[in-house]
Design a protein around this motif. Structure first.
Motif, PDB file in Angstrom:
ATOM      1  N   TYR A   9      15.537  89.511  17.620  1.00  0.00           N
ATOM      2  CA  TYR A   9      15.126  90.655  16.859  1.00  0.00           C
ATOM      3  C   TYR A   9      15.984  91.385  16.026  1.00  0.00           C
ATOM      4  O   TYR A   9      15.749  92.038  14.852  1.00  0.00           O
ATOM      5  N   SER A  10      17.437  91.041  16.106  1.00  0.00           N
ATOM      6  CA  SER A  10      18.501  91.824  15.484  1.00  0.00           C
ATOM      7  C   SER A  10      18.889  91.356  14.137  1.00  0.00           C
ATOM      8  O   SER A  10      19.369  90.234  13.883  1.00  0.00           O
ATOM      9  N   LYS A  11      18.399  91.970  13.059  1.00  0.00           N
ATOM     10  CA  LYS A  11      18.714  91.435  11.530  1.00  0.00           C
ATOM     11  C   LYS A  11      20.108  91.968  11.494  1.00  0.00           C
ATOM     12  O   LYS A  11      20.533  91.008  10.720  1.00  0.00           O
ATOM     13  N   ASP A  12      20.644  92.946  11.717  1.00  0.00           N
ATOM     14  CA  ASP A  12      21.973  93.572  11.273  1.00  0.00           C
ATOM     15  C   ASP A  12      23.007  92.697  12.035  1.00  0.00           C
ATOM     16  O   ASP A  12      24.019  92.845  11.716  1.00  0.00           O
ATOM     17  N   MET A  13      22.579  91.892  12.929  1.00  0.00           N
ATOM     18  CA  MET A  13      23.531  91.026  13.455  1.00  0.00           C
ATOM     19  C   MET A  13      23.805  89.666  12.985  1.00  0.00           C
ATOM     20  O   MET A  13      24.289  88.746  13.578  1.00  0.00           O
ATOM     21  N   GLY A  14      23.134  89.455  11.823  1.00  0.00           N
ATOM     22  CA  GLY A  14      23.202  88.164  11.398  1.00  0.00           C
ATOM     23  C   GLY A  14      22.426  87.131  11.986  1.00  0.00           C
ATOM     24  O   GLY A  14      22.537  85.741  11.906  1.00  0.00           O
ATOM     25  N   TYR A  15      21.056  87.557  12.584  1.00  0.00           N
ATOM     26  CA  TYR A  15      20.472  86.729  13.466  1.00  0.00           C
ATOM     27  C   TYR A  15      19.437  86.121  12.468  1.00  0.00           C
ATOM     28  O   TYR A  15      18.758  85.200  13.182  1.00  0.00           O
ATOM     29  N   GLU A  16      18.987  86.502  11.420  1.00  0.00           N
ATOM     30  CA  GLU A  16      17.887  86.433  10.715  1.00  0.00           C
ATOM     31  C   GLU A  16      17.796  84.883  10.394  1.00  0.00           C
ATOM     32  O   GLU A  16      16.605  84.513  10.281  1.00  0.00           O
ATOM     33  N   ASP A  17      18.783  84.194  10.106  1.00  0.00           N
ATOM     34  CA  ASP A  17      18.581  82.765   9.775  1.00  0.00           C
ATOM     35  C   ASP A  17      18.496  81.705  11.122  1.00  0.00           C
ATOM     36  O   ASP A  17      18.517  80.595  10.990  1.00  0.00           O
ATOM     37  N   LEU A  18      18.558  82.603  12.341  1.00  0.00           N
ATOM     38  CA  LEU A  18      18.378  81.642  13.356  1.00  0.00           C
ATOM     39  C   LEU A  18      17.002  81.462  13.760  1.00  0.00           C
ATOM     40  O   LEU A  18      16.313  82.342  14.170  1.00  0.00           O
ATOM     41  N   ASP A  19      16.886  80.041  13.626  1.00  0.00           N
ATOM     42  CA  ASP A  19      15.256  79.896  13.834  1.00  0.00           C
ATOM     43  C   ASP A  19      15.027  79.418  15.395  1.00  0.00           C
ATOM     44  O   ASP A  19      15.175  78.293  15.651  1.00  0.00           O
ATOM     45  N   VAL A  20      15.301  80.662  16.253  1.00  0.00           N
ATOM     46  CA  VAL A  20      14.982  80.292  17.654  1.00  0.00           C
ATOM     47  C   VAL A  20      13.733  80.917  18.188  1.00  0.00           C
ATOM     48  O   VAL A  20      13.608  82.121  17.943  1.00  0.00           O
ATOM     49  N   SER A  21      12.957  80.398  19.096  1.00  0.00           N
ATOM     50  CA  SER A  21      11.969  81.023  19.751  1.00  0.00           C
ATOM     51  C   SER A  21      11.558  80.316  20.880  1.00  0.00           C
ATOM     52  O   SER A  21      11.936  79.140  21.352  1.00  0.00           O
ATOM     53  N   ALA A  22      11.111  81.070  22.035  1.00  0.00           N
ATOM     54  CA  ALA A  22      10.704  80.630  23.225  1.00  0.00           C
ATOM     55  C   ALA A  22       9.477  81.337  23.639  1.00  0.00           C
ATOM     56  O   ALA A  22       9.202  82.502  23.026  1.00  0.00           O
ATOM     57  N   LEU A  23       8.694  80.775  24.385  1.00  0.00           N
ATOM     58  CA  LEU A  23       7.282  81.593  24.771  1.00  0.00           C
ATOM     59  C   LEU A  23       7.577  82.035  26.267  1.00  0.00           C
ATOM     60  O   LEU A  23       8.140  81.028  27.234  1.00  0.00           O
ATOM     61  N   LEU A  24       7.291  83.358  26.508  1.00  0.00           N
ATOM     62  CA  LEU A  24       7.736  83.674  27.986  1.00  0.00           C
ATOM     63  C   LEU A  24       6.151  84.147  28.583  1.00  0.00           C
ATOM     64  O   LEU A  24       5.404  84.853  27.960  1.00  0.00           O
TER      65      LEU A  24
END
Length: 127
Positions: A70-85
């Motif tokens: 969720y954290s945009k300001d940490m440079g994660y926005e280009d990480l295409d990672v997701s999982a279903l809980l």
């Protein structure tokens, strides 16, 4: 703070509330207190995760939350990672832990998902 308006009977630490309204304890249904508690928690989850939170069944309650960075300001926005809980609340909740399951979606291996799950289960046990 106006406590009188809404009467919430909370048994002392959960020990005393086994007895009442548990006559039909065999069929795995929730009593009204547990349901009210769950409804509040599900509302909170919906507020936090919004479209990433789906309620798939009411009885037993099962919720699926899409997890992603969720954290945009940490440079994660280009990480295409997701999982279903997947969270299944069992009768006896909140005394019993929900059944958790993580399904990797994008950018995660089954191994990553298992690691996440064991971290989550550690968190749950610490309570």
């Amino acid at each position: 703070m106006g406590h009188s308006s809404k009467k919430k009977k909370k048994g002392g630490g959960g020990g005393g509330r086994r007895s009442k309204g548990r006559s039909q304890s065999k069929d795995n249904s929730f009593n009204a207190d547990d349901n009210e508690l769950l409804a509040e928690e599900i509302t909170a989850l919906n507020a936090i995760f919004q479209e990433d939170c789906k309620i798939v069944s009411d009885s037993p309650p099962q919720i699926i939350i899409k997890l992603r960075p969720y954290s945009k300001d940490m440079g994660y926005e280009d990480l295409d990672v997701s999982a279903l809980l997947s969270v299944r609340c069992l009768p006896g909740y909140p005394d019993k832990c929900p059944r958790l399951q993580i399904t990797p979606e994008k950018g995660l291996t089954k191994c990553d998902a298992d690691n996440l799950l064991s971290l989550l289960n550690d968190q749950v046990k610490d309570d």
